[in-house]
Design a protein around this motif. Sequence first.
Motif, mmCIF file in Angstrom:
data_model
loop_
_atom_site.group_PDB
_atom_site.id
_atom_site.type_symbol
_atom_site.label_atom_id
_atom_site.label_comp_id
_atom_site.label_asym_id
_atom_site.label_seq_id
_atom_site.Cartn_x
_atom_site.Cartn_y
_atom_site.Cartn_z
ATOM 1 N N THR A 47 8.196 -0.664 -4.253
ATOM 2 C CA THR A 47 6.904 -0.370 -3.626
ATOM 3 C C THR A 47 6.932 -0.782 -2.159
ATOM 4 O O THR A 47 6.549 -0.002 -1.276
ATOM 5 N N GLU A 48 7.410 -1.992 -1.874
ATOM 6 C CA GLU A 48 7.480 -2.443 -0.482
ATOM 7 C C GLU A 48 8.509 -1.625 0.296
ATOM 8 O O GLU A 48 8.281 -1.267 1.455
ATOM 9 N N LYS A 49 9.628 -1.293 -0.344
ATOM 10 C CA LYS A 49 10.637 -0.463 0.323
ATOM 11 C C LYS A 49 10.049 0.897 0.700
ATOM 12 O O LYS A 49 10.335 1.432 1.768
ATOM 13 N N ALA A 50 9.214 1.452 -0.179
ATOM 14 C CA ALA A 50 8.587 2.743 0.105
ATOM 15 C C ALA A 50 7.656 2.644 1.302
ATOM 16 O O ALA A 50 7.610 3.554 2.146
ATOM 17 N N ALA A 111 -4.227 -0.143 -4.417
ATOM 18 C CA ALA A 111 -2.827 -0.283 -3.999
ATOM 19 C C ALA A 111 -1.890 0.035 -5.154
ATOM 20 O O ALA A 111 -0.892 0.754 -4.977
ATOM 21 N N GLU A 112 -2.201 -0.459 -6.336
ATOM 22 C CA GLU A 112 -1.358 -0.189 -7.502
ATOM 23 C C GLU A 112 -1.353 1.300 -7.831
ATOM 24 O O GLU A 112 -0.295 1.888 -8.086
ATOM 25 N N TYR A 113 -2.521 1.924 -7.814
ATOM 26 C CA TYR A 113 -2.628 3.355 -8.127
ATOM 27 C C TYR A 113 -1.833 4.199 -7.132
ATOM 28 O O TYR A 113 -1.154 5.157 -7.515
ATOM 29 N N LEU A 114 -1.894 3.843 -5.837
ATOM 30 C CA LEU A 114 -1.211 4.613 -4.796
ATOM 31 C C LEU A 114 0.246 4.181 -4.598
ATOM 32 O O LEU A 114 0.958 4.770 -3.788
ATOM 33 N N ASP A 115 0.678 3.154 -5.317
ATOM 34 C CA ASP A 115 2.043 2.627 -5.248
ATOM 35 C C ASP A 115 2.385 2.149 -3.838
ATOM 36 O O ASP A 115 3.412 2.505 -3.270
ATOM 37 N N VAL A 116 1.474 1.350 -3.275
ATOM 38 C CA VAL A 116 1.701 0.699 -1.986
ATOM 39 C C VAL A 116 1.390 -0.783 -2.166
ATOM 40 O O VAL A 116 0.720 -1.173 -3.123
ATOM 41 N N LEU A 121 -1.918 -1.439 2.347
ATOM 42 C CA LEU A 121 -3.240 -0.829 2.201
ATOM 43 C C LEU A 121 -4.222 -1.443 3.199
ATOM 44 O O LEU A 121 -4.976 -0.719 3.854
ATOM 45 N N GLU A 122 -4.204 -2.763 3.328
ATOM 46 C CA GLU A 122 -5.080 -3.444 4.293
ATOM 47 C C GLU A 122 -4.804 -2.967 5.717
ATOM 48 O O GLU A 122 -5.732 -2.689 6.484
#
Length: 155
Positions: A47-50, A111-116, A121-122
């Motif tokens: 997720t962070e890599k994305a 954030a979980e739903y959007l995979d970020v 997100l903030e």
Amino acid sequence: MNTYEKLQEEACKDGIDVIDYPFESNGIKGLYCNGTVAIRDNIDTTTEKACVLAEELGHHYTSIGNIIDMEYTGNRKQERQARLWGYNRSIGLFGLIRAYEHGCKDKYEIAEYLDVTEEYLEDCIDCYRDKYGEYKTVDNYTIYFIPNLMILKKL
């Protein structure tokens, strides 16, 4: 296929190499140079890599030249454009609306739903607040950025 893999595939189709790299500085998560994106090799989650890859792809599509020195206004503007490209690619106004329609109640769920990441997100919300102000209306939805993220659907 997760978001990071999808972004890698998109990059490959556009002739961009994505490599893992052991940066010496802990402050660097990714860099873009001449058709290659280097991502810190010890980032824990895809997720962070994305999130990092989305911004670096933003540099490919929006930046010109060496913009590492943030003392120059033009470089800071290009950095902002690359980040905005990444936010729009990974989240976007319609992504926020999809999360609302999916029933997400807070930033963690969005954030979980959007995979970020929540941090990404903030940062996106802060950027959108700077760009759009208090709110932005899209179709039948109003997305409020001030005082907190809130989405309302017009009936």
